[in-house]
Design a protein around this motif. Structure first.
Motif, PDB file in Angstrom:
ATOM      1  N   MET A   1      34.150  36.826  37.342  1.00 32.67           N
ATOM      2  CA  MET A   1      33.595  38.105  37.700  1.00 32.67           C
ATOM      3  C   MET A   1      33.663  39.007  36.461  1.00 32.67           C
ATOM      4  O   MET A   1      34.702  39.144  35.845  1.00 32.67           O
ATOM      5  N   LYS A   2      32.539  39.600  36.147  1.00 30.25           N
ATOM      6  CA  LYS A   2      32.481  40.475  34.984  1.00 30.25           C
ATOM      7  C   LYS A   2      33.005  41.855  35.332  1.00 30.25           C
ATOM      8  O   LYS A   2      33.197  42.201  36.503  1.00 30.25           O
ATOM      9  N   ARG A   3      33.200  42.647  34.285  1.00 33.29           N
ATOM     10  CA  ARG A   3      33.777  43.970  34.489  1.00 33.29           C
ATOM     11  C   ARG A   3      32.921  44.841  35.400  1.00 33.29           C
ATOM     12  O   ARG A   3      33.425  45.536  36.281  1.00 33.29           O
ATOM     13  N   GLY A   4      31.631  44.832  35.198  1.00 35.57           N
ATOM     14  CA  GLY A   4      30.744  45.648  36.027  1.00 35.57           C
ATOM     15  C   GLY A   4      30.792  45.236  37.488  1.00 35.57           C
ATOM     16  O   GLY A   4      30.778  46.084  38.382  1.00 35.57           O
ATOM     17  N   GLU A   5      30.867  43.930  37.739  1.00 40.07           N
ATOM     18  CA  GLU A   5      30.958  43.450  39.123  1.00 40.07           C
ATOM     19  C   GLU A   5      32.278  43.877  39.768  1.00 40.07           C
ATOM     20  O   GLU A   5      32.311  44.248  40.946  1.00 40.07           O
ATOM     21  N   ARG A   6      33.353  43.802  38.970  1.00 39.81           N
ATOM     22  CA  ARG A   6      34.644  44.229  39.506  1.00 39.81           C
ATOM     23  C   ARG A   6      34.636  45.719  39.839  1.00 39.81           C
ATOM     24  O   ARG A   6      35.147  46.139  40.875  1.00 39.81           O
ATOM     25  N   GLU A   7      34.059  46.518  38.950  1.00 38.36           N
ATOM     26  CA  GLU A   7      33.980  47.958  39.211  1.00 38.36           C
ATOM     27  C   GLU A   7      33.166  48.245  40.467  1.00 38.36           C
ATOM     28  O   GLU A   7      33.540  49.090  41.278  1.00 38.36           O
ATOM     29  N   ASP A   8      32.056  47.532  40.632  1.00 38.69           N
ATOM     30  CA  ASP A   8      31.236  47.721  41.838  1.00 38.69           C
ATOM     31  C   ASP A   8      32.024  47.333  43.095  1.00 38.69           C
ATOM     32  O   ASP A   8      31.953  48.015  44.123  1.00 38.69           O
ATOM     33  N   ALA A   9      32.765  46.221  43.007  1.00 40.46           N
ATOM     34  CA  ALA A   9      33.556  45.783  44.160  1.00 40.46           C
ATOM     35  C   ALA A   9      34.624  46.826  44.499  1.00 40.46           C
ATOM     36  O   ALA A   9      34.850  47.144  45.680  1.00 40.46           O
ATOM     37  N   VAL A  10      35.247  47.379  43.480  1.00 45.77           N
ATOM     38  CA  VAL A  10      36.276  48.400  43.719  1.00 45.77           C
ATOM     39  C   VAL A  10      35.650  49.644  44.328  1.00 45.77           C
ATOM     40  O   VAL A  10      36.202  50.244  45.255  1.00 45.77           O
ATOM     41  N   ARG A  11      34.481  50.043  43.851  1.00 49.66           N
ATOM     42  CA  ARG A  11      33.809  51.229  44.404  1.00 49.66           C
ATOM     43  C   ARG A  11      33.464  51.013  45.876  1.00 49.66           C
ATOM     44  O   ARG A  11      33.629  51.910  46.700  1.00 49.66           O
ATOM     45  N   ARG A  12      32.973  49.811  46.196  1.00 47.18           N
ATOM     46  CA  ARG A  12      32.636  49.520  47.595  1.00 47.18           C
ATOM     47  C   ARG A  12      33.882  49.611  48.483  1.00 47.18           C
ATOM     48  O   ARG A  12      33.831  50.142  49.585  1.00 47.18           O
ATOM     49  N   ILE A  13      34.988  49.079  47.989  1.00 40.65           N
ATOM     50  CA  ILE A  13      36.230  49.126  48.779  1.00 40.65           C
ATOM     51  C   ILE A  13      36.675  50.565  48.973  1.00 40.65           C
ATOM     52  O   ILE A  13      37.099  50.969  50.061  1.00 40.65           O
ATOM     53  N   MET A  14      36.577  51.372  47.904  1.00 40.09           N
ATOM     54  CA  MET A  14      37.045  52.759  47.992  1.00 40.09           C
ATOM     55  C   MET A  14      36.128  53.629  48.841  1.00 40.09           C
ATOM     56  O   MET A  14      36.568  54.642  49.402  1.00 40.09           O
ATOM     57  N   GLU A  15      34.853  53.260  48.979  1.00 37.29           N
ATOM     58  CA  GLU A  15      33.912  54.059  49.762  1.00 37.29           C
ATOM     59  C   GLU A  15      33.965  53.757  51.248  1.00 37.29           C
ATOM     60  O   GLU A  15      33.370  54.474  52.049  1.00 37.29           O
ATOM     61  N   ARG A  16      34.666  52.718  51.627  1.00 39.47           N
ATOM     62  CA  ARG A  16      34.790  52.390  53.042  1.00 39.47           C
ATOM     63  C   ARG A  16      35.526  53.507  53.773  1.00 39.47           C
ATOM     64  O   ARG A  16      36.281  54.275  53.194  1.00 39.47           O
TER      65      ARG A  16
END
Length: 82
Positions: free
Chosen positions: A1-16
Motif C-alpha cells: 500500500m502506497k502512502r497516498g492509499e494509506r492516507e485515504d484509508a485513514v481519512r475514510r476511517i476518521m470520517e466514519r
C-alpha cells in the motif's frame, strides 16, 4: 500500500460516524482512575517512609559503629630496652 492509499484509508476511517459510548463507561473510568491514583499515592508514601527509615537506621549504625575510626590494635607492640 502506497502512502497516498494509506492516507485515504485513514481519512475514510476518521470520517466514519463515531460510535456512541455508554454513559457508565465514563463513570467506571473515573472510578478506576481515582483508585489507581490512591494506590500510587499510597505506594509513594510507603516508599518514602522506607527510605527515611533506612536513612535513620544507617545514621544510628554509623554513630554507634563509627566506621571512620581506625580499630584498636589487636596485639601489643614488642617491649624493648629491658
Amino acid at each position: 500500500m502506497k502512502r497516498g492509499e494509506r492516507e485515504d484509508a485513514v481519512r475514510r476511517i476518521m470520517e466514519r460516524a463515531v460510535a456512541p459510548v455508554p454513559p457508565e463507561v465514563c463513570a467506571d473510568a473515573v472510578r478506576r482512575g481515582d483508585r489507581l491514583l490512591r494506590q500510587r499515592r499510597l505506594a509513594r508514601r510507603v516508599l518514602w517512609l522506607l527510605v527515611c527509615a533506612a536513612a535513620v537506621a544507617f545514621a544510628v549504625w554509623a554513630a554507634e559503629a563509627q566506621p571512620w575510626v581506625e580499630p584498636p590494635s589487636e596485639t601489643t607492640p614488642p617491649i624493648t630496652g629491658w
